[in-house]
Design an enzyme around this catalytic site. Structure first.
Site, PDB file in Angstrom:
ATOM      1  N   ARG A  70       0.839  -1.192   0.000  1.00 35.94           N
ATOM      2  CA  ARG A  70       0.000   0.000   0.000  1.00 35.94           C
ATOM      3  C   ARG A  70       0.879   1.249   0.000  1.00 35.94           C
ATOM      4  O   ARG A  70       1.980   1.232   0.547  1.00 35.94           O
ATOM      5  CB  ARG A  70      -0.909   0.034   1.238  1.00 35.94           C
ATOM      6  CG  ARG A  70      -1.710  -1.234   1.449  1.00 35.94           C
ATOM      7  CD  ARG A  70      -2.640  -1.112   2.664  1.00 35.94           C
ATOM      8  NE  ARG A  70      -1.959  -0.690   3.880  1.00 35.94           N
ATOM      9  CZ  ARG A  70      -1.280  -1.495   4.681  1.00 35.94           C
ATOM     10  NH1 ARG A  70      -1.147  -2.785   4.374  1.00 35.94           N
ATOM     11  NH2 ARG A  70      -0.715  -1.037   5.778  1.00 35.94           N
ATOM     12  N   TRP A 426      10.588  21.035 -41.222  1.00 30.89           N
ATOM     13  CA  TRP A 426      10.781  21.860 -40.026  1.00 30.89           C
ATOM     14  C   TRP A 426       9.484  22.011 -39.245  1.00 30.89           C
ATOM     15  O   TRP A 426       9.438  21.796 -38.031  1.00 30.89           O
ATOM     16  CB  TRP A 426      11.311  23.241 -40.402  1.00 30.89           C
ATOM     17  CG  TRP A 426      11.566  24.098 -39.193  1.00 30.89           C
ATOM     18  CD1 TRP A 426      12.731  24.212 -38.499  1.00 30.89           C
ATOM     19  CD2 TRP A 426      10.607  24.911 -38.508  1.00 30.89           C
ATOM     20  NE1 TRP A 426      12.564  25.054 -37.423  1.00 30.89           N
ATOM     21  CE2 TRP A 426      11.270  25.498 -37.407  1.00 30.89           C
ATOM     22  CE3 TRP A 426       9.259  25.209 -38.721  1.00 30.89           C
ATOM     23  CZ2 TRP A 426      10.627  26.366 -36.527  1.00 30.89           C
ATOM     24  CZ3 TRP A 426       8.611  26.065 -37.833  1.00 30.89           C
ATOM     25  CH2 TRP A 426       9.302  26.644 -36.754  1.00 30.89           C
ATOM     26  N   TYR A 430       8.685  20.614 -35.549  1.00 29.92           N
ATOM     27  CA  TYR A 430       8.373  21.576 -34.494  1.00 29.92           C
ATOM     28  C   TYR A 430       7.047  21.227 -33.819  1.00 29.92           C
ATOM     29  O   TYR A 430       6.910  21.290 -32.586  1.00 29.92           O
ATOM     30  CB  TYR A 430       8.309  22.990 -35.066  1.00 29.92           C
ATOM     31  CG  TYR A 430       8.057  24.060 -34.029  1.00 29.92           C
ATOM     32  CD1 TYR A 430       9.086  24.524 -33.224  1.00 29.92           C
ATOM     33  CD2 TYR A 430       6.784  24.606 -33.852  1.00 29.92           C
ATOM     34  CE1 TYR A 430       8.860  25.503 -32.262  1.00 29.92           C
ATOM     35  CE2 TYR A 430       6.541  25.584 -32.901  1.00 29.92           C
ATOM     36  CZ  TYR A 430       7.581  26.030 -32.111  1.00 29.92           C
ATOM     37  OH  TYR A 430       7.358  26.986 -31.160  1.00 29.92           O
ATOM     38  N   ASP A 446      16.531  23.923 -39.078  1.00 34.85           N
ATOM     39  CA  ASP A 446      16.544  25.163 -38.307  1.00 34.85           C
ATOM     40  C   ASP A 446      17.891  25.874 -38.430  1.00 34.85           C
ATOM     41  O   ASP A 446      18.953  25.289 -38.175  1.00 34.85           O
ATOM     42  CB  ASP A 446      16.263  24.847 -36.838  1.00 34.85           C
ATOM     43  CG  ASP A 446      16.016  26.095 -36.019  1.00 34.85           C
ATOM     44  OD1 ASP A 446      14.858  26.515 -35.949  1.00 34.85           O
ATOM     45  OD2 ASP A 446      16.994  26.641 -35.470  1.00 34.85           O
TER      46      ASP A 446
END
Length: 522
Positions: A70, A426, A430, A446
């Protein structure tokens, strides 16, 4: 001492050292079950250290509960962050865990989960038991019960509402499940905190350190949409739900410096609490394991000093996948300020209006795909090509050609998106970073990333100041499966001192390559 060896459990020596030192960096990466008491604890538990002969280590809470233990009432395992290394990425187990976190097993059988990840039901169950020490249904059940335990401890919500919030169909089922798992009735666990002011519900969202919350807010503040969300130096806030009955949430640092964020909610239906918490844990990247990420990325000499400088940098995701996709498209080849202005206009023109004065600085919900699929977007200043891309993506989301589902691999996700006109590699990468929070998403096109690694040998001046996308992708192979974290480090490094400030161009929106006609341009 017993050691239930599974791939999700750190080795015995690490567990021992972390337990004895109460190292918070290992919180949620393993649990300590004590045979003499029948409870399991977090590594940071302040209780006296048990005898080694009474200890059994487990890799996750579900495995400990499957063995009959528990949760400790003192250290509260429900506050532990999840093991991010197992819940993120392209592996079948990670995708299945993502779907469980999204609530799939609350409404569908195990066979549906198995089908979504491309395995047979028996295969999936065997994979979970071998890797995690618990079956999928056990993982799902533990997740629901621990969330119920948190609500019982931290709020004054009626037990019936807690049952609904935790995904149980009835109070009777909840009481029976709780009693069977924890050997006490929910009412016996209930603590009575002071009533929340103005009906605000407060929950604790734990993380394992280090965590740079200031950097997270800086990133989100630079991209915040006026009227839709509000980000200051201390918190993030936005409105949720339908405009007719909106709710409100705010995320800030937990007072006192604990390893947790504070979530305040008002007007949010109980059944939405668990989905909202799951969404915010992804958005603020609370389940990441900085130790594992740094171990992989620090092998690169370029990244090593950045990780030492900013060890708590996380991957900022977004509240909603479609919203992030729209931001990415509108932000192609424009400044941060211009992108915010255009996207704010989009929200004000096509988003549902909120009741006047409902929340300071918030006036609209973000538009739905239905609202944008056939919208006339030229009047808000979008170019014809950009407007058509927005409409195309909205229609593609509606008809299921693209989505933000947890069972997608990164390659599958990107390939579906670049098949749409106006979406190139790209933008797709992204969106994978910001909408899915995918740890290995990598926008190699990028410009900021390419300039972080000057090309050599070079035949032109441009090649001398940057590496090609192909060469960058090859170098980044060594960063897997955490390439998105390398992206965040390099973007932050490109801003100099890393402090929040206005920049001419968003590093996340610069591109260099001309994308083939099929993919459109970035």
């Amino acid at each position: 001492m017993e050691y239930q060896s599974t791939p999700s459990l750190p080795d015995l020596q690490v567990c021992e050292q972390a337990r004895l030192s109460r190292d918070a960096r290992f919180d949620g990466l393993f649990f300590i079950a004590v045979k003499s008491t029948g409870i399991y604890c977090r590594p940071v538990c302040p209780a006296p250290t048990p005898k080694p002969s009474n200890i059994t280590y487990y890799g996750n809470a579900a495995a400990a509960e499957a063995a009959g233990f528990r949760p400790c009432l003192r250290c509260r395992p429900e506050l532990s962050p999840s093991d991010g290394a197992w819940r993120r990425g392209d592996a079948v187990l990670a995708r299945a865990l993502t779907l469980i976190d999204q609530g799939l097993l609350a409404e569908q059988p195990l066979s549906a989960l198995a089908e979504r990840v491309g395995l047979g039901e028996r295969q999936l169950r065997r994979l979970f038991v071998e890797r995690l020490g618990a079956a999928p249904v056990g993982v799902h059940g533990t997740r629901r019960l621990l969330f119920a335990k948190q609500l019982l401890t931290e709020t004054t919500l009626p037990i019936t509402e807690i049952a609904m919030a935790s995904g149980f169909g009835s109070l009777r089922r909840f009481n029976a499940s709780f009693l069977e798992a924890y050997r006490m009735a929910p009412r016996d666990l209930r603590r009575r905190p002071a009533a929340a002011a103005d009906g605000v519900l407060v929950l604790r969202l734990g993380y394992r350190p280090p965590y740079d919350f200031t950097a997270m807010l800086d990133f989100l503040r630079g991209r915040a949409l006026p009227g839709v969300e509000r980000v200051d130096h201390e918190s993030y806030a936005r409105v949720t739900g339908p405009a007719a009955s909106p709710g409100w949430l705010r995320v800030s640092a937990w007072p006192g410096g604990d390893h947790a964020l504070q979530l305040e909610l008002r007007g949010v239906p109980s059944v939405q609490l668990l989905p909202i918490v799951s969404r915010l844990r992804r958005m603020f990247d609370l389940d990441a394991d900085p130790r594992a990420i740094a171990a992989a990325l620090s092998r690169d000499a370029r990244l090593r000093p950045l990780l030492k400088k900013c060890p708590g940098l996380r991957l900022p995701s977004g509240w909603d996948g479609f919203e992030i996709a729209m931001r990415a498209i509108i932000g192609q080849q424009v400044s941060v300020a211009a992108a915010r202005t255009l996207t704010a206009r989009l929200a004000q023109e096509f988003g549902a209006a909120l009741p006047v004065g409902f929340a300071e600085g918030m006036s609209h919900l973000f538009p739905t795909p239905e609202a944008l699929a056939e919208a006339d977007l030229r009047r808000i200043g979008l170019t014809r090509t950009r407007a058509e891309t927005v409409r195309t993506v909205a229609r593609a989301v509606l008809d299921g050609r693209v989505d933000f589902n947890g069972e997608r691999t990164l390659d599958d996700f990107v390939s579906r998106w670049v098949a749409l006109p106006g979406i190139g590699p790209w933008t797709a990468s992204y969106i994978a970073m910001r909408a899915l929070g995918h740890p290995d998403a990598f926008p190699a096109e990028d410009l900021v990333l390419q300039k972080a690694f000057p090309g050599s040998p070079a035949t032109t001046q441009a090649e001398a100041t940057r590496i090609t996308a192909k060469a960058l992708t090859a170098r980044a192979e060594g960063w897997r499966p955490w390439r998105a974290y390398a992206v965040m480090q390099l973007w932050k490094d490109s801003m100099g001192d890393g402090k929040s400030k206005t920049v001419a161009k968003d590093p996340a929106r610069k591109i260099t390559a001309v994308i083939p006609a099929k993919a459109g341009t970035q």
